[in-house]
Design a protein around this motif. Structure first.
Motif, PDB file in Angstrom:
ATOM      1  N   MET A   1       0.846  -1.191   0.000  1.00 47.23           N
ATOM      2  CA  MET A   1       0.000   0.000   0.000  1.00 47.23           C
ATOM      3  C   MET A   1       0.888   1.250   0.000  1.00 47.23           C
ATOM      4  SD  MET A   1      -3.144   0.958   2.560  1.00 47.23           S
ATOM      5  CE  MET A   1      -2.133   0.839   4.049  1.00 47.23           C
ATOM      6  N   GLU A   2       0.587   2.182  -0.873  1.00 41.17           N
ATOM      7  CA  GLU A   2       1.359   3.422  -1.003  1.00 41.17           C
ATOM      8  C   GLU A   2       0.778   4.478  -0.059  1.00 41.17           C
ATOM      9  OE1 GLU A   2       2.239   6.786  -4.478  1.00 41.17           O
ATOM     10  OE2 GLU A   2       1.374   4.818  -5.012  1.00 41.17           O
ATOM     11  N   VAL A   3       1.527   4.817   0.992  1.00 34.81           N
ATOM     12  CA  VAL A   3       1.041   5.750   2.014  1.00 34.81           C
ATOM     13  C   VAL A   3       1.949   6.969   2.059  1.00 34.81           C
ATOM     14  CG1 VAL A   3       0.508   6.079   4.453  1.00 34.81           C
ATOM     15  CG2 VAL A   3       0.077   3.852   3.378  1.00 34.81           C
ATOM     16  N   HIS A   4       1.345   8.154   1.980  1.00 34.73           N
ATOM     17  CA  HIS A   4       2.082   9.414   2.044  1.00 34.73           C
ATOM     18  C   HIS A   4       1.691  10.182   3.308  1.00 34.73           C
ATOM     19  CE1 HIS A   4       3.310   8.856  -2.152  1.00 34.73           C
ATOM     20  NE2 HIS A   4       2.049   8.541  -2.405  1.00 34.73           N
ATOM     21  N   HIS A   5       2.682  10.684   4.018  1.00 35.81           N
ATOM     22  CA  HIS A   5       2.458  11.527   5.195  1.00 35.81           C
ATOM     23  C   HIS A   5       2.272  12.958   4.695  1.00 35.81           C
ATOM     24  CE1 HIS A   5       4.135  12.948   9.364  1.00 35.81           C
ATOM     25  NE2 HIS A   5       2.927  13.419   9.102  1.00 35.81           N
ATOM     26  N   VAL A   6       1.031  13.402   4.556  1.00 35.23           N
ATOM     27  CA  VAL A   6       0.758  14.652   3.845  1.00 35.23           C
ATOM     28  C   VAL A   6       0.758  15.889   4.745  1.00 35.23           C
ATOM     29  CG1 VAL A   6      -0.400  13.624   1.862  1.00 35.23           C
ATOM     30  CG2 VAL A   6      -1.732  14.158   3.920  1.00 35.23           C
ATOM     31  N   THR A   7       1.039  15.732   6.029  1.00 38.00           N
ATOM     32  CA  THR A   7       1.231  16.911   6.882  1.00 38.00           C
ATOM     33  C   THR A   7       2.660  16.983   7.409  1.00 38.00           C
ATOM     34  OG1 THR A   7       0.347  15.666   8.778  1.00 38.00           O
ATOM     35  CG2 THR A   7      -1.187  17.109   7.586  1.00 38.00           C
ATOM     36  N   GLU A   8       3.544  16.194   6.847  1.00 34.77           N
ATOM     37  CA  GLU A   8       4.915  16.129   7.345  1.00 34.77           C
ATOM     38  C   GLU A   8       5.627  17.476   7.236  1.00 34.77           C
ATOM     39  OE1 GLU A   8       8.636  12.992   7.125  1.00 34.77           O
ATOM     40  OE2 GLU A   8       7.253  13.132   5.426  1.00 34.77           O
ATOM     41  N   GLY A   9       5.292  18.261   6.219  1.00 36.48           N
ATOM     42  CA  GLY A   9       5.952  19.543   6.029  1.00 36.48           C
ATOM     43  C   GLY A   9       5.264  20.711   6.710  1.00 36.48           C
ATOM     44  N   ALA A  10       4.260  20.442   7.527  1.00 45.49           N
ATOM     45  CA  ALA A  10       3.498  21.517   8.166  1.00 45.49           C
ATOM     46  C   ALA A  10       4.356  22.303   9.151  1.00 45.49           C
ATOM     47  CB  ALA A  10       2.286  20.953   8.880  1.00 45.49           C
TER      48      ALA A  10
ATOM     49  N   GLY B   1      -4.643   4.071  -3.776  1.00 47.20           N
ATOM     50  CA  GLY B   1      -4.911   2.720  -4.252  1.00 47.20           C
ATOM     51  C   GLY B   1      -6.295   2.605  -4.816  1.00 47.20           C
ATOM     52  N   GLU B   2      -6.855   1.412  -4.711  1.00 51.77           N
ATOM     53  CA  GLU B   2      -8.199   1.164  -5.226  1.00 51.77           C
ATOM     54  C   GLU B   2      -9.207   2.122  -4.613  1.00 51.77           C
ATOM     55  OE1 GLU B   2     -11.535  -2.434  -5.063  1.00 51.77           O
ATOM     56  OE2 GLU B   2      -9.445  -2.825  -4.566  1.00 51.77           O
ATOM     57  N   GLU B   3      -9.066   2.383  -3.309  1.00 52.02           N
ATOM     58  CA  GLU B   3      -9.903   3.354  -2.597  1.00 52.02           C
ATOM     59  C   GLU B   3      -8.952   4.375  -1.985  1.00 52.02           C
ATOM     60  OE1 GLU B   3     -13.890   4.501  -1.075  1.00 52.02           O
ATOM     61  OE2 GLU B   3     -13.202   3.148  -2.656  1.00 52.02           O
ATOM     62  N   THR B   4      -8.622   5.416  -2.750  1.00 50.33           N
ATOM     63  CA  THR B   4      -7.670   6.412  -2.252  1.00 50.33           C
ATOM     64  C   THR B   4      -8.287   7.124  -1.056  1.00 50.33           C
ATOM     65  OG1 THR B   4      -6.591   6.690  -4.389  1.00 50.33           O
ATOM     66  CG2 THR B   4      -6.411   8.517  -2.831  1.00 50.33           C
ATOM     67  N   THR B   5      -7.611   7.013   0.082  1.00 49.69           N
ATOM     68  CA  THR B   5      -8.212   7.393   1.358  1.00 49.69           C
ATOM     69  C   THR B   5      -7.273   8.274   2.159  1.00 49.69           C
ATOM     70  OG1 THR B   5      -9.369   5.262   1.414  1.00 49.69           O
ATOM     71  CG2 THR B   5      -9.270   6.495   3.472  1.00 49.69           C
ATOM     72  N   LEU B   6      -7.833   9.314   2.754  1.00 51.28           N
ATOM     73  CA  LEU B   6      -7.108  10.170   3.684  1.00 51.28           C
ATOM     74  C   LEU B   6      -7.498   9.771   5.099  1.00 51.28           C
ATOM     75  CD1 LEU B   6      -5.258  12.728   3.996  1.00 51.28           C
ATOM     76  CD2 LEU B   6      -7.392  14.046   4.159  1.00 51.28           C
TER      77      LEU B   6
END
Length: 215
Positions: free
Chosen positions: A1-10, A22-27
């Motif tokens: 599963m491809e997981v990105h930490h999208v607040t890492e640069g906050a 992925g199949e169900e792109t989820t935040l």
């Protein structure tokens, strides 16, 4: 599963928010950083769903902005103006390409849920790998109004029971390596023996000592 930490640069206080593509792109959680929508768009143009571990401000302050930008389904335990699906203990949700069990884990927050699959754990604030109190195996703070250390301890025990190869201190492992990826609401992402991290956090919580000196 491809997981990105999208607040890492906050540069402002926020929880960790994770985008599973992925199949169900989820935040998982929306955070409190006003740059999150732009950061998500560096990875994808579509978000199918948002799942919320709990509704403290650092986890949901940007939820409406995310909904306005991507029009996703929103899964949460407690009511919220943007919620489209109510979560209950024992439900299953798809995050990225994996099916996750919903585990009700209050103590830090009355509406707290965690998400566990055969390989990964999104633990919110009930269990974390590292924070300002412990470098390995910690737990959510319970010193504020409405929080309960005793209930959080029960939640950590329940979470361990519900993880693959469940039960505290499982000595015999099946052919499955168990949960190897931990994405918590604060601290760093962890890859390794997640059960050991959660068990260590439980041991720390069971000491009933203040987590921070000013508690």
């Amino acid at each position: 599963m491809e997981v990105h930490h999208v607040t890492e640069g906050a540069e402002t206080f926020t929880c960790n928010a994770f985008l599973a593509v992925g199949e169900e792109t989820t935040l998982v959680d929306a955070g409190a950083w006003d740059g999150i929508v732009d950061e998500i768009r560096t990875h994808t143009d579509e978000v199918d769903a948002v799942v919320i571990t709990h509704q403290h401000g650092d986890h949901v302050a940007q939820l409406e902005a995310v909904v306005d930008a991507f029009d996703p389904d929103v899964y949460a335990y407690d009511d919220h103006p943007t919620r489209t699906h109510e979560l209950e203990d024992g439900d299953t949700v798809t995050i990225g390409d994996e099916s996750f069990d919903v585990v009700y884990t209050p103590g830090h927050a009355d509406d707290h849920v965690s998400f566990v699959s055969d390989s990964s754990l999104f633990s919110g604030d009930v269990a974390v790998h590292d924070d300002g109190a412990f470098e390995y195996g910690s737990f959510g703070r319970t010193d504020m109004a409405g929080q309960s250390r005793e209930r959080l301890i029960e939640s950590l025990e329940e979470l361990l029971e519900r993880m693959p190869n469940g039960g505290r201190a499982s000595s015999e492992r099946s052919g499955s390596p168990g949960v190897e990826h931990m994405y918590s609401g604060h601290g760093g992402v962890f890859h390794g023996d997640v059960r050991d991290v959660v068990e260590t956090g439980l041991e720390q919580a069971e000491k009933r000592e203040p987590k921070y000196p000013d508690e």
